[in-house]
Write a protein that holds these residues in place. Structure first.
Motif, short mmCIF file in Angstrom:
data_model
loop_
_atom_site.label_atom_id
_atom_site.label_comp_id
_atom_site.label_asym_id
_atom_site.label_seq_id
_atom_site.Cartn_x
_atom_site.Cartn_y
_atom_site.Cartn_z
N ASP A 3 0.85 -1.18 0.00
CA ASP A 3 0.00 0.00 0.00
C ASP A 3 0.89 1.24 0.00
OD1 ASP A 3 -1.63 2.16 0.74
OD2 ASP A 3 -3.03 0.81 1.76
N GLN A 19 -1.44 -4.49 6.10
CA GLN A 19 -2.77 -4.02 5.74
C GLN A 19 -3.26 -3.02 6.80
OE1 GLN A 19 -5.44 -7.46 5.98
NE2 GLN A 19 -4.26 -8.23 7.70
N ASP A 65 -12.45 -8.71 -2.53
CA ASP A 65 -11.72 -7.44 -2.43
C ASP A 65 -10.39 -7.63 -1.71
OD1 ASP A 65 -13.75 -6.14 -3.75
OD2 ASP A 65 -14.68 -5.34 -1.95
N TRP A 66 -10.37 -8.41 -0.64
CA TRP A 66 -9.12 -8.61 0.10
C TRP A 66 -8.12 -9.38 -0.75
CZ3 TRP A 66 -5.88 -12.40 2.03
CH2 TRP A 66 -4.96 -11.97 2.99
N ASP A 69 -5.82 -7.51 -3.64
CA ASP A 69 -4.56 -6.86 -3.36
C ASP A 69 -3.43 -7.85 -3.10
OD1 ASP A 69 -2.95 -4.50 -2.82
OD2 ASP A 69 -2.96 -5.15 -0.73
N LYS A 70 -3.79 -9.03 -2.61
CA LYS A 70 -2.79 -10.03 -2.22
C LYS A 70 -2.62 -11.14 -3.25
CE LYS A 70 -2.43 -8.30 2.06
NZ LYS A 70 -1.18 -7.76 2.64
#
Length: 211
Positions: A3, A19, A65-66, A69-70
């Motif tokens: 991020d 996170q 959604d989680w 990013d991963k």
């Protein structure tokens, strides 16, 4: 991908983990567990007595959604969410046991091994002319990748030490990968800063009392 607004990124350090977490009171803070599996554990409360964090995986869309990013994968369904919560609980309990020097419950070990045995997201090198496998991994594959990361973490294959935050009022665990294995806080932004404030107030009080 890290991020860009995280403390580590702001300092010019790239990290594949970490996170933003939000407490029930609405306080938002950055936590880098040092491990994909532990990041996953802290998407919600850890255990029945932990009520300090909001549940981040309340729906299949939240899980999607989680993962985006991963571990980018196809949209998760209800079954994927149920599997995610089951896997998360097993990893969390085993990690807590490991931080206390215990082996953990064999039933959780069996659950973790079951998810780790299913197909994960395979590595892929860009630039080829042919498409190998699915164009988009399934959510179940992403969960398997997390499970395999947890196996490496809990078996000692991953470099680092699972430890608990030093703050008296915090029981968050993380993977200490610091060079001297001397990381003390879950986050300098949270518990580390609170420790500094308390130490400053204690010094000020001692100074006043000696006048």
């Amino acid at each position: 991908m890290s991020d860009p607004s995280s403390p580590d990124s702001a300092a010019g350090q790239e990290s594949s983990t970490g996170q933003w977490l939000t407490t029930l009171e609405g306080t938002r803070w950055w936590f880098d567990s040092g491990s994909l599996a532990l990041d996953f554990v802290y998407t919600g409360p850890l255990g029945a007595t932990d009520a300090a964090r909001r549940e981040a995986l309340g729906s299949p869309a939240d899980l999607t959604d989680w993962m985006a990013d991963k571990l980018p994968s196809a949209a998760a369904g209800d079954r994927d969410l149920a599997d995610a919560l089951t896997l998360r609980g097993a990893i969390g309990r085993l990690a807590l046991a490991a931080s206390a020097g215990s082996a953990g419950d064999s039933r959780d070990v069996d659950l973790l091994n079951l998810y780790a045995a299913t197909p994960d997201i395979p590595p892929r090198l860009a630039g080829g002319a042919l498409q190998a496998g699915r164009t988009e991994p399934r959510a179940a594959q992403a969960l398997s990748t997390i499970a395999r990361d947890a196996v490496a973490l809990l078996s000692g294959t991953t470099s680092g030490t699972i430890r608990e935050c030093d703050a008296d009022d915090c029981d968050i665990i993380y993977l200490d990968t610091s060079r001297g294995r001397n990381r003390r806080w879950c986050s300098m932004q949270r518990c580390g800063n609170r420790h500094k404030v308390r130490a400053h107030r204690a010094r000020a009080a001692r100074s006043v009392s000696t006048r």
